[in-house]
Design an enzyme around this catalytic site. Structure first.
Site, short mmCIF file in Angstrom:
data_model
loop_
_atom_site.label_atom_id
_atom_site.label_comp_id
_atom_site.label_asym_id
_atom_site.label_seq_id
_atom_site.Cartn_x
_atom_site.Cartn_y
_atom_site.Cartn_z
N GLU A 6 -44.05 1.68 -62.77
CA GLU A 6 -44.40 0.40 -63.40
C GLU A 6 -45.91 0.30 -63.63
O GLU A 6 -46.36 -0.20 -64.65
CB GLU A 6 -43.92 -0.79 -62.56
CG GLU A 6 -42.42 -0.99 -62.61
CD GLU A 6 -41.90 -1.37 -63.99
OE1 GLU A 6 -42.69 -1.83 -64.83
OE2 GLU A 6 -40.70 -1.17 -64.24
N TYR B 20 -45.57 -9.74 -63.34
CA TYR B 20 -44.55 -8.87 -63.95
C TYR B 20 -44.19 -7.73 -62.98
O TYR B 20 -43.01 -7.46 -62.72
CB TYR B 20 -45.04 -8.27 -65.29
CG TYR B 20 -44.17 -7.11 -65.66
CD1 TYR B 20 -42.88 -7.32 -66.13
CD2 TYR B 20 -44.59 -5.79 -65.40
CE1 TYR B 20 -42.03 -6.26 -66.37
CE2 TYR B 20 -43.74 -4.73 -65.63
CZ TYR B 20 -42.46 -4.96 -66.12
OH TYR B 20 -41.61 -3.92 -66.33
N ASP C 30 -41.92 -8.80 -69.57
CA ASP C 30 -43.00 -8.10 -70.28
C ASP C 30 -42.85 -8.35 -71.79
O ASP C 30 -42.04 -9.19 -72.21
CB ASP C 30 -42.97 -6.60 -69.95
CG ASP C 30 -41.74 -5.89 -70.52
OD1 ASP C 30 -40.85 -6.56 -71.08
OD2 ASP C 30 -41.69 -4.65 -70.43
#
Ligand code: SF4
Length: 359
Positions: free
Chosen positions: A37, A120, A138
């Site tokens: 991520e 996020y 996102d």
């Protein structure tokens, strides 16, 4: 506006059947989710895939990441840009070793307190790695939801994002199953990346949400999501002085804060210099140039800034006595081991210091 359970279940089933095999996917390891991520922030999957494998093979867990020195990580990170991500990754790993028993906490609020982890990423780690029912919104998610419900508000506006997060949180109050939560969040991102595309026509004919989608019915997907225009990038002219003697290059270490903080670079000034001015500048540093050659110009684009670079190779007789803070004299082999940002790629290739295209 409400996401129906039927639509969300259809999306989960679609994801479970159609998801792309990615090296960080379904490994059951929170480290893999976190690392991927962070690497994927503002970076395309194709650019991340090989780098992820390289970094993961070199630093396979939180302990090895925490134990490595920052320069090693920055060197591995080369080509991905946004180096603050790598520094925060390292700081975070050290914090996890010192304060969290070497593990990522299975808690959204605690994740948010860690270096480099914003809402996020905390949502993605919580939901994907631990099945915690929190949203992970996102740009892909915002695009899909904006089209699905024909939301015309500016997606740069935090209130639009908050509205979408609220919609997903509300769905998760009804269905809290860990598999559902993980597959829903990943599914809507996957849909945005592979079907509800940002540029060009979305592949609505294969979208599991087509029966619910307002933008598909009206054709408004062309205008959605609405994004207010970004301010223009600042253009900065630069001149690089690649000063070298027969064995060594002069390398400058950038300040520890700001753009490309702490990275190594070919010394540069923030203006375009003529050959004569470049020779004078080398003289100010204390060098007596034997010869000067123009190198190819290049351009590097940051988020809000563009560097338009000229460069000169300046040959000096002997740089042995040069000694100044923030400067190093290194041979080609040492230089190849330093983390040098991809902004200088044209010149690291010129000297064959880097060979791989993304390196
Ligand atoms: S139906 Fe088309 S526009 Fe609507 S969410 Fe699916 S791909 Fe996007």
């Amino acid at each position: 506006m409400k996401l129906s359970i039927e639509a969300a279940t259809g999306l989960v089933q679609w994801y479970d059947t159609n998801k792309r095999p990615l090296p960080w996917r379904d490994t059951g390891n929170p480290y893999d989710v976190w690392l991927s991520e962070i690497m994927l922030q503002q970076t395309r999957i194709e650019a991340v895939r090989e780098k992820y494998i390289l970094i993961h093979n070199t630093l396979p867990d939180i302990a090895s990441l925490a134990a490595c020195d920052e320069q090693t990580l920055l060197r591995l990170w080369e080509g991905l840009g946004y180096y603050t991500r790598a520094r925060n990754l390292h700081r975070c790993a050290i914090t996890l070793m010192e304060q969290y028993g070497g593990k990522l906490p299975a808690d959204y609020e605690q994740l948010l307190k860690l270096p480099g982890i914003g809402p996020y990423t905390a949502g993605a780690i919580s939901s994907i790695a631990f099945g915690i029912p929190v949203p992970a919104v996102d740009g892909n998610v915002m695009r899909v939801i904006a089209r699905l419900f024909e939301i015309t508000e500016d997606v740069r506006n935090p209130s639009t994002k908050a509205m979408i997060e609220e919609m997903i949180s509300s769905l998760f109050t009804t269905v809290r199953d860990a598999h559902f939560v993980s597959s829903f969040n990943q599914g809507i991102m996957e849909l945005g990346e592979t079907v509800c595309l940002p540029n060009g026509e979305p592949h609505c004919y294969k979208c599991p949400l087509q029966h619910y989608c307002k933008a598909m019915k009206t054709g408004s997907w062309k205008q959605l999501p609405y994004r207010s225009p970004l301010r223009k990038r600042t253009i900065q002219n630069r001149t690089l002085l690649i000063i070298r003697d027969s064995d060594r290059f002069l390398i400058h270490k950038r300040p520890s804060t700001g753009l490309l903080a702490g990275m190594y670079e070919f010394y540069g000034v923030d203006e375009h210099l003529s050959r004569k001015q470049a020779i004078e500048k080398a003289g100010e540093l204390g060098f007596f140039p034997l010869s000067i050659h123009s190198l190819p110009s290049s351009k590097h684009i940051f988020t809000h800034l563009e560097w338009h670079m000229k460069a000169y190779e300046i040959i000096v007789a002997d740089a042995s006595d040069f000694c100044k803070d923030d400067f190093l004299l290194v041979d080609a082999k040492q230089l190849a081991d330093l983390p040098i940002p991809s902004a200088f790629r044209t010149y690291t290739y010129t000297y064959a210091l880097r060979t791989e295209k993304n390196g």
